[in-house]
Design an enzyme around this catalytic site. Structure first.
Site, PDB file in Angstrom:
ATOM      1  N   CYS A  70      -0.194   1.843   0.698  1.00 10.10           N
ATOM      2  CA  CYS A  70      -0.906   3.060   0.306  1.00 10.10           C
ATOM      3  C   CYS A  70      -1.475   3.696   1.574  1.00 10.10           C
ATOM      4  CB  CYS A  70      -2.027   2.687  -0.661  1.00 10.10           C
ATOM      5  SG  CYS A  70      -3.084   4.067  -1.129  1.00 10.10           S
ATOM      6  N   ASN A  71      -1.046   4.899   1.866  1.00 12.31           N
ATOM      7  CA  ASN A  71      -1.524   5.589   3.078  1.00 12.31           C
ATOM      8  C   ASN A  71      -3.016   5.892   2.979  1.00 12.31           C
ATOM      9  OD1 ASN A  71       1.138   6.671   4.663  1.00 12.31           O
ATOM     10  ND2 ASN A  71       1.487   6.498   2.483  1.00 12.31           N
ATOM     11  N   THR A  72      -3.467   6.254   1.767  1.00 18.16           N
ATOM     12  CA  THR A  72      -4.870   6.634   1.575  1.00 18.16           C
ATOM     13  C   THR A  72      -5.777   5.425   1.814  1.00 18.16           C
ATOM     14  OG1 THR A  72      -4.041   8.133  -0.136  1.00 18.16           O
ATOM     15  CG2 THR A  72      -6.420   7.821  -0.026  1.00 18.16           C
ATOM     16  N   CYS A 182       2.808   9.605   1.385  1.00 14.70           N
ATOM     17  CA  CYS A 182       2.136   8.945   0.253  1.00 14.70           C
ATOM     18  C   CYS A 182       3.224   8.136  -0.430  1.00 14.70           C
ATOM     19  CB  CYS A 182       1.559   9.983  -0.706  1.00 14.70           C
ATOM     20  SG  CYS A 182       0.994   9.281  -2.275  1.00 14.70           S
ATOM     21  N   THR A 183       2.919   6.895  -0.761  1.00 12.63           N
ATOM     22  CA  THR A 183       3.979   6.017  -1.282  1.00 12.63           C
ATOM     23  C   THR A 183       4.415   6.394  -2.707  1.00 12.63           C
ATOM     24  OG1 THR A 183       2.279   4.407  -1.911  1.00 12.63           O
ATOM     25  CG2 THR A 183       3.381   4.077   0.211  1.00 12.63           C
TER      26      THR A 183
HETATM   27  N1  DGL Z   1       0.069   5.885  -3.007  1.00 14.70           N
HETATM   28  C1  DGL Z   1      -1.094   6.241  -2.294  1.00 14.70           C
HETATM   29  C2  DGL Z   1      -0.807   6.719  -0.883  1.00 14.70           C
HETATM   30  O1  DGL Z   1       0.162   6.324  -0.283  1.00 14.70           O
HETATM   31  C3  DGL Z   1      -2.180   7.058  -2.912  1.00 14.70           C
HETATM   32  C4  DGL Z   1      -2.072   7.691  -4.215  1.00 14.70           C
HETATM   33  C5  DGL Z   1      -3.423   7.922  -4.844  1.00 14.70           C
HETATM   34  O2  DGL Z   1      -3.948   6.974  -5.422  1.00 14.70           O
HETATM   35  O3  DGL Z   1      -3.941   9.048  -4.736  1.00 14.70           O
HETATM   36  O4  DGL Z   1      -1.569   7.466  -0.320  1.00 14.70           O
END
Ligand code: DGL
Length: 263
Positions: A70-72, A182-183
């Site tokens: 997860c990037n976030t 974002c994944t």
């Molecule tokens: N999948 C997550 C990412 O890569 C974040 C999605 C979310 O929960 O907003 O950032």
């Protein structure tokens, strides 16, 4: 021991899918923080609290390495996680570097799709300041796409309308690459390929993350040869229906959607 993968929801399954291909002899644990999905529209403090709680929950089990898929979550919590736990913890960030290299070679720009939070965070801003010397990178937050994905919404017309409205202010011919930062977004590769000019390349960080994981496991002598690609799916609210959703999501990625015939 299993390799752990963590995300707010089903997004990180796009990274798990890459890992399955790379490690035929490993077993995996995939954990979604369903109690708190989505992260990208919450405050930094809220996300950090949720991430710390979820990782504590995951690491009560035997896991030899953890991918924050997860990037976030990575942009907010990776430093605290690494200073709290001893196992290898692999994070993710938008794959802007390879995108800049590729776009520069085409004399084109880079568009980065991610959550609001990822794009606002210091980690991303520092990365871009360091590598975007010619100022060719433009950010594009797509928070609604996380919700579409969590609903397993792949309605071609609805998604096309959504992307067109988000992209109308860009002259897409000026872009050489789009970073899926974002994944949750790789699920929409087929639709994006159809909508974007054919020279635009989609870049996501899954493969790079799995390669990094692989070299860390090798370095620490943690690779196995007796696993069977078994996946234990778990979620923070213990919802059985969500476990089914995660399995379906993996199936969707493995079969990759294609454009409906009559469109
Ligand atoms: N999948 C997550 C990412 O890569 C974040 C999605 C979310 O929960 O907003 O950032």
């Amino acid at each position: 021991m299993r390799i752990g993968f963590f995300d707010s929801g089903i997004g990180g399954i796009s990274v798990l899918n890459e890992a399955i291909k790379h490690f035929p002899n490993e077993d995996f644990l995939y954990y979604a923080d369903t109690r708190n999905v989505s992260y990208g529209t919450k405050t930094k403090e809220e996300v950090n609290k949720h991430v710390q709680t979820a990782v504590e929950d995951i690491l009560k089990q035997e896991v030899k390495a953890l991918v924050i898929a997860c990037n976030t979550a990575t942009s907010i919590s990776i430093n605290e996680l690494r200073s709290t736990y001893d196992i290898p913890i692999i994070g993710m960030e938008p794959a802007a570097k390879p995108a800049i290299e590729l776009s520069s070679s085409m004399d084109k720009r880079v568009l980065v799709f991610a959550t609001d939070l990822t794009l606002k965070e210091l980690k991303y801003r520092k990365l871009i300041t360091r590598i975007d010397k010619d100022l060719i990178v433009d950010p594009m937050p797509l928070p609604e796409l996380v919700d579409f994905c969590e609903d397993l919404n792949f309605n071609w017309d609805e998604l096309s309308t959504y992307f067109k409205s988000k992209l109308e202010r860009f002259d897409l011919n000026q872009y050489g690459t789009v970073v899926l930062g974002c994944t949750h977004f790789p699920y929409y590769k087929p639709i994006l390929k159809d909508l974007l000019p054919s020279h635009v390349q989609l870049i996501d960080g899954s493969r790079g993350t799995v390669e990094r994981l692989s070299s860390l496991l090798e370095e620490k002598n943690l690779l196995r040869n007796d696993g069977t690609n078994d996946i234990a799916f778990q979620c923070s609210n213990q919802d059985k229906n969500y476990i089914t959703k995660m399995k379906n999501a993996l199936g969707i990625l493995q079969n990759t959607l294609s454009k409906p015939e009559n469109n």
